[in-house]
Design a protein around this motif. Structure first.
Motif, PDB file in Angstrom:
ATOM      1  N   VAL A 471       0.857  -1.187   0.000  1.00 25.15           N
ATOM      2  CA  VAL A 471       0.000   0.000   0.000  1.00 25.15           C
ATOM      3  C   VAL A 471       0.893   1.237   0.000  1.00 25.15           C
ATOM      4  CG1 VAL A 471      -1.731   1.304   1.292  1.00 25.15           C
ATOM      5  CG2 VAL A 471      -1.815  -1.201   1.278  1.00 25.15           C
ATOM      6  N   PHE A 472       0.716   2.075  -0.961  1.00 28.42           N
ATOM      7  CA  PHE A 472       1.403   3.379  -0.988  1.00 28.42           C
ATOM      8  C   PHE A 472       0.664   4.277  -1.960  1.00 28.42           C
ATOM      9  CE2 PHE A 472       3.658   0.460  -3.854  1.00 28.42           C
ATOM     10  CZ  PHE A 472       3.755   1.175  -5.042  1.00 28.42           C
ATOM     11  N   SER A 473       1.049   5.561  -1.965  1.00 30.46           N
ATOM     12  CA  SER A 473       0.360   6.445  -2.914  1.00 30.46           C
ATOM     13  C   SER A 473       1.292   6.832  -4.055  1.00 30.46           C
ATOM     14  CB  SER A 473      -0.185   7.682  -2.195  1.00 30.46           C
ATOM     15  OG  SER A 473       0.864   8.532  -1.845  1.00 30.46           O
ATOM     16  N   VAL A 474       0.698   6.872  -5.221  1.00 29.67           N
ATOM     17  CA  VAL A 474       1.418   7.338  -6.407  1.00 29.67           C
ATOM     18  C   VAL A 474       0.856   8.716  -6.735  1.00 29.67           C
ATOM     19  CG1 VAL A 474       1.912   6.884  -8.840  1.00 29.67           C
ATOM     20  CG2 VAL A 474       1.733   4.979  -7.243  1.00 29.67           C
ATOM     21  N   ASN A 475       1.738   9.697  -6.769  1.00 35.81           N
ATOM     22  CA  ASN A 475       1.316  11.085  -7.016  1.00 35.81           C
ATOM     23  C   ASN A 475       1.868  11.523  -8.359  1.00 35.81           C
ATOM     24  OD1 ASN A 475       0.373  12.085  -4.091  1.00 35.81           O
ATOM     25  ND2 ASN A 475       2.075  10.658  -3.916  1.00 35.81           N
ATOM     26  N   MET A 476       0.962  11.783  -9.282  1.00 41.32           N
ATOM     27  CA  MET A 476       1.416  12.159 -10.623  1.00 41.32           C
ATOM     28  C   MET A 476       1.134  13.629 -10.869  1.00 41.32           C
ATOM     29  SD  MET A 476      -0.211   8.746 -12.010  1.00 41.32           S
ATOM     30  CE  MET A 476      -1.182   8.789 -10.531  1.00 41.32           C
ATOM     31  N   ARG A 477       2.170  14.353 -11.257  1.00 45.24           N
ATOM     32  CA  ARG A 477       1.967  15.787 -11.470  1.00 45.24           C
ATOM     33  C   ARG A 477       1.058  16.025 -12.661  1.00 45.24           C
ATOM     34  NH1 ARG A 477       4.633  20.154 -14.437  1.00 45.24           N
ATOM     35  NH2 ARG A 477       5.834  18.511 -15.452  1.00 45.24           N
ATOM     36  N   VAL A 478       0.076  16.868 -12.428  1.00 46.21           N
ATOM     37  CA  VAL A 478      -0.725  17.348 -13.565  1.00 46.21           C
ATOM     38  C   VAL A 478      -0.035  18.612 -14.022  1.00 46.21           C
ATOM     39  CG1 VAL A 478      -2.963  18.164 -14.341  1.00 46.21           C
ATOM     40  CG2 VAL A 478      -2.819  16.462 -12.492  1.00 46.21           C
ATOM     41  N   PRO A 479       0.633  18.579 -15.174  1.00 45.62           N
ATOM     42  CA  PRO A 479       1.421  19.750 -15.563  1.00 45.62           C
ATOM     43  C   PRO A 479       0.566  21.016 -15.539  1.00 45.62           C
ATOM     44  CG  PRO A 479       1.812  17.922 -17.061  1.00 45.62           C
ATOM     45  CD  PRO A 479       0.661  17.516 -16.179  1.00 45.62           C
ATOM     46  N   GLY A 480       1.166  22.103 -15.060  1.00 42.82           N
ATOM     47  CA  GLY A 480       0.442  23.368 -14.940  1.00 42.82           C
ATOM     48  C   GLY A 480      -0.135  23.846 -16.256  1.00 42.82           C
ATOM     49  N   TRP A 481       0.486  23.430 -17.369  1.00 45.30           N
ATOM     50  CA  TRP A 481      -0.018  23.883 -18.673  1.00 45.30           C
ATOM     51  C   TRP A 481      -1.263  23.099 -19.102  1.00 45.30           C
ATOM     52  CZ3 TRP A 481      -0.238  19.625 -21.570  1.00 45.30           C
ATOM     53  CH2 TRP A 481       0.703  18.620 -21.322  1.00 45.30           C
ATOM     54  N   CYS A 482      -1.594  22.032 -18.395  1.00 46.92           N
ATOM     55  CA  CYS A 482      -2.641  21.115 -18.869  1.00 46.92           C
ATOM     56  C   CYS A 482      -4.002  21.470 -18.264  1.00 46.92           C
ATOM     57  CB  CYS A 482      -2.254  19.691 -18.494  1.00 46.92           C
ATOM     58  SG  CYS A 482      -3.515  18.502 -18.909  1.00 46.92           S
ATOM     59  N   ARG A 483      -5.004  21.561 -19.127  1.00 42.68           N
ATOM     60  CA  ARG A 483      -6.339  21.908 -18.632  1.00 42.68           C
ATOM     61  C   ARG A 483      -7.277  20.707 -18.561  1.00 42.68           C
ATOM     62  NH1 ARG A 483      -6.898  27.291 -19.232  1.00 42.68           N
ATOM     63  NH2 ARG A 483      -4.888  28.153 -19.790  1.00 42.68           N
ATOM     64  N   LYS A 484      -6.955  19.669 -19.296  1.00 45.52           N
ATOM     65  CA  LYS A 484      -7.864  18.526 -19.348  1.00 45.52           C
ATOM     66  C   LYS A 484      -7.036  17.246 -19.442  1.00 45.52           C
ATOM     67  CE  LYS A 484     -12.239  17.881 -21.612  1.00 45.52           C
ATOM     68  NZ  LYS A 484     -12.868  17.893 -22.910  1.00 45.52           N
ATOM     69  N   TYR A 485      -7.376  16.286 -18.625  1.00 46.03           N
ATOM     70  CA  TYR A 485      -6.620  15.044 -18.696  1.00 46.03           C
ATOM     71  C   TYR A 485      -7.515  13.895 -18.253  1.00 46.03           C
ATOM     72  CZ  TYR A 485      -6.344  15.643 -13.660  1.00 46.03           C
ATOM     73  OH  TYR A 485      -6.666  15.815 -12.340  1.00 46.03           O
ATOM     74  N   THR A 486      -7.100  12.702 -18.590  1.00 41.50           N
ATOM     75  CA  THR A 486      -7.788  11.512 -18.077  1.00 41.50           C
ATOM     76  C   THR A 486      -6.742  10.607 -17.440  1.00 41.50           C
ATOM     77  OG1 THR A 486      -7.523  10.363 -20.175  1.00 41.50           O
ATOM     78  CG2 THR A 486      -9.611  11.527 -19.834  1.00 41.50           C
TER      79      THR A 486
END
Ligand code: FUB
Ligand code: ZN
Length: 621
Positions: A471-486
């Motif tokens: 059990v651990f967390s994976v933290n993925m950066r949502v790039p600041g330039w990105c407005r929409k992602y899946t």
């Protein structure tokens, strides 16, 4: 599709995370590049160009075409004569060595390793019995060492310490590290409470001493770094800078105590190295006033004094900052070293806060302001990185003051350092590039495999492979330039992902082979500057993903350069470049009166000489 227009304060699409924690030490650490194997369409060519050309250029320039290595031979007593060159030329040798050492980890090369042994021998022989090391003073002014705080003795020493640590990590040998320790002990014997005052005219030693503390676990180096920071702003500065009519204490950030810093001032590289050292020290000691100062000055740098390319320091006169929002394009200084300094500082701020907004800035600097500093082939360099050119600004093989080539040479092979952070029960994915990494989460071994065509596309696949399900967390950066992602885990879309400080966080029991798929939409964005930047009124720039684009004459030959503009009705189409620029993604307009081609800013001036613009006229309807 008509392109999107964005108006940004200070040009930035930053996530608005808050500082919440004042950790007393970094609670996460970077996965070092020697545990990462990069295999990536974008970065592999950069790393190959570095290994095949950049190192060769640095070696030829320091050893054969200039006196840098000869100065060490003379100081070692193996040749006759005075020091030749600039008084801080030793630092270029050290930075070149750091780059070679990093490169050895992923590209073992017995010849380069032997060359390092040879240079280390000269350096060790140049060191004085008491640990002092600086060829300029030893050869030219032996009785005047430690008299002029501008003369970069600690700056050169700091780069020596960094190179020695890189060499130790790359080869396991202690030869160079022992020289570094002897020098640091000399500093500690000479300066400090109850000993001599000193304000390094060019910062660098502070961050190096913290590195040495991490390497040796000897806390006296950390304390000395802290003491050196505390020396600033109390009138202890003596020498060239302080006597200079136009410079003075402000030029080297000695005008106020560091915890009282509010605005960015003076020389850009010096300031970045200072802030990096401050962040490192603040992470080890309980120094909330440092953290507050760093937060304040970060806003001032990023929101009011940074170019869209991540370049900083607009003026040639002080190699640094002027007034807020004074960001001329053609005259922009934007030294390559200053952008590297931004990467170092923002990396530390991210380590400290786990806030992705620092990585957004770091990424902007890496892909634009830093990479523009080196040619695609890896053998030519920019010192100054303007955002507009009349066709008279070109990369060179080397510079009299060669801080930038040697700096970019140590930066490129260490790029792996900036991809991941790891803590006890969490990992952070900051940069997207194809790689395999091996690390540990607590006692669990973990392999990470990233596949992506970033920054040309926003699709990323990450395979998580813990040795045992954990059990651990994976933290993925949502790039600041990105407005929409899946985001999908094992094929299942996450409907409303939990986002904290700019990271999508997924905590669960991970099993080997679990796969995360991210899709960051990457449309072409047309960006307006803050209206307070008078140089960019009525202009727009073009960005896609982390890359800033520019129009270069080589692709737009038929256009009257005085008339060149972005049409508000225009559309930009990303296409693969044919027979040029390594086939990278360029942008073409298809319904402007005149067709325009834009290329990534970092790739300009790699073909025939010509004009270039990042900010183009834009006539609003
Ligand atoms: O002074 C050492 C380096 O040379 C600085 O960081 C650069 O700005 C250049 O002046
Ligand atoms: Zn430089």
């Amino acid at each position: 599709m008509r392109f999107k227009q964005i108006r940004l304060a200070g040009f930035l699409l930053i996530s608005l995370g808050q500082f919440t924690v004042y950790a007393q030490t970094y609670s996460v650490k970077p996965v070092p590049f020697n545990q990462i194997n990069i295999s990536d369409a974008f970065w592999t060519p950069r790393l190959e160009a570095h290994a095949n050309h950049t190192l060769e250029t640095c070696i030829a320039q320091t050893q054969d075409s200039t006196q840098r290595i000869n100065n060490f031979k003379k100081a070692a007593g193996l040749a006759e004569g005075k020091h030749e060159g600039i008084y801080f030329d030793d630092s270029d040798v050290y930075k070149a060595m750091e780059g070679i050492a990093y490169s050895l980890i992923n590209n073992p090369n017995p010849e380069y390793e032997a060359l390092l042994d040879n240079w280390i021998d000269l350096i060790a022989k140049s060191q004085q019995a008491d640990g002092y090391l600086n060829t300029y003073y030893t050869l030219n002014l032996p009785d005047q060492r430690w008299t002029d705080m501008e003369k970069h003795e600690m700056y050169c020493g700091g780069h020596m310490i960094e190179a020695a640590i890189a060499h130790h990590r790359a080869t396991g040998k202690e030869t160079f590290l022992n020289v570094a320790i002897k020098f640091a002990n000399h500093l500690d014997n000479t300066f400090g409470p109850g000993k001599r005052h000193w304000v390094p005219g060019h910062e660098e030693i502070e961050l190096a001493l913290v590195k040495l503390y991490h390497e040796t676990k000897d806390k006296k180096y950390l304390d000395l770094a802290h003491w050196l920071l505390e020396e600033r702003g109390h009138g202890h500065g003596i020498g060239g800078i302080w006597n200079h009519k136009k410079r003075g204490a402000e030029y080297c950030q000695d005008d106020v105590p560091v915890s009282e810093i509010t605005d960015i001032k003076g020389h850009a590289v010096r300031a970045m190295y200072l802030f990096t050292g401050m962040t490192d020290v603040a992470a080890e000691k309980d120094l909330p006033a440092y953290v507050e100062a760093l937060k304040r000055v970060w806003d001032d740098v990023v929101l009011r004094n940074m170019y869209i390319t991540g370049g900083i320091g607009s003026s040639l006169h002080n190699e640094g900052f002027t007034e807020d929002y004074d960001l001329p394009n053609k005259e922009a200084y934007c030294e390559t070293c200053a952008s590297i300094g931004m990467v170092l500082w923002n990396n530390r701020m991210n380590l400290f806060t786990k806030d992705a907004k620092y990585v957004d800035v770091m990424e902007r600097c890496i892909y634009n302001g830093v990479l523009s500093g080196i040619s695609l082939a890896g053998d030519l360099f920019f010192y100054v990185n303007p955002l507009e050119s009349d066709g008279d600004h070109h990369r060179k093989r080397w510079y009299g003051c060669a801080c930038c080539p040697s700096n970019v040479s140590r930066f490129i092979p260490s790029i792996g350092n900036y991809i991941y952070l790891v803590g006890e029960k969490e990992i952070f994915i900051n940069l997207y590039m194809g790689n395999k990494a091996n690390t540990e989460l607590g006692n669990t071994k973990l392999e990470l495999v990233q596949k992506t065509n970033y920054p040309w596309s926003g699709n990323v696949e990450i395979e998580i492979k813990p040795a045992t399900a954990s059990v651990f967390s994976v933290n993925m950066r949502v790039p600041g330039w990105c407005r929409k992602y899946t985001i999908a885990v094992n094929g299942k879309q996450t409907a409303s992902p939990f986002v904290e400080n700019g990271y999508v966080k997924i905590g669960r029991k991970w099993e080997s082979g679990d796969k995360i798929r991210l899709n960051f939409e990457m449309p072409v964005e047309v960006v307006a500057a803050d209206p307070q930047v008078k140089q960019n009124i009525g202009k727009r720039a073009v960005q896609r993903g982390p890359l800033v684009y520019c129009a270069e004459q080589a692709d737009n030959r038929k256009i009257d350069w005085n008339q060149i503009s972005i049409d508000p009705d225009g559309q930009f189409k990303p296409v693969a470049a044919k027979r040029k620029l390594e086939g990278m993604t360029i942008l073409q307009t298809n319904n402007q009166k005149r067709k325009l081609t834009f290329i990534p800013y970092f790739a300009w001036d790699n073909r025939e000489p010509g004009k270039m613009k990042v900010w183009l006229d834009y006539h609003e309807k």
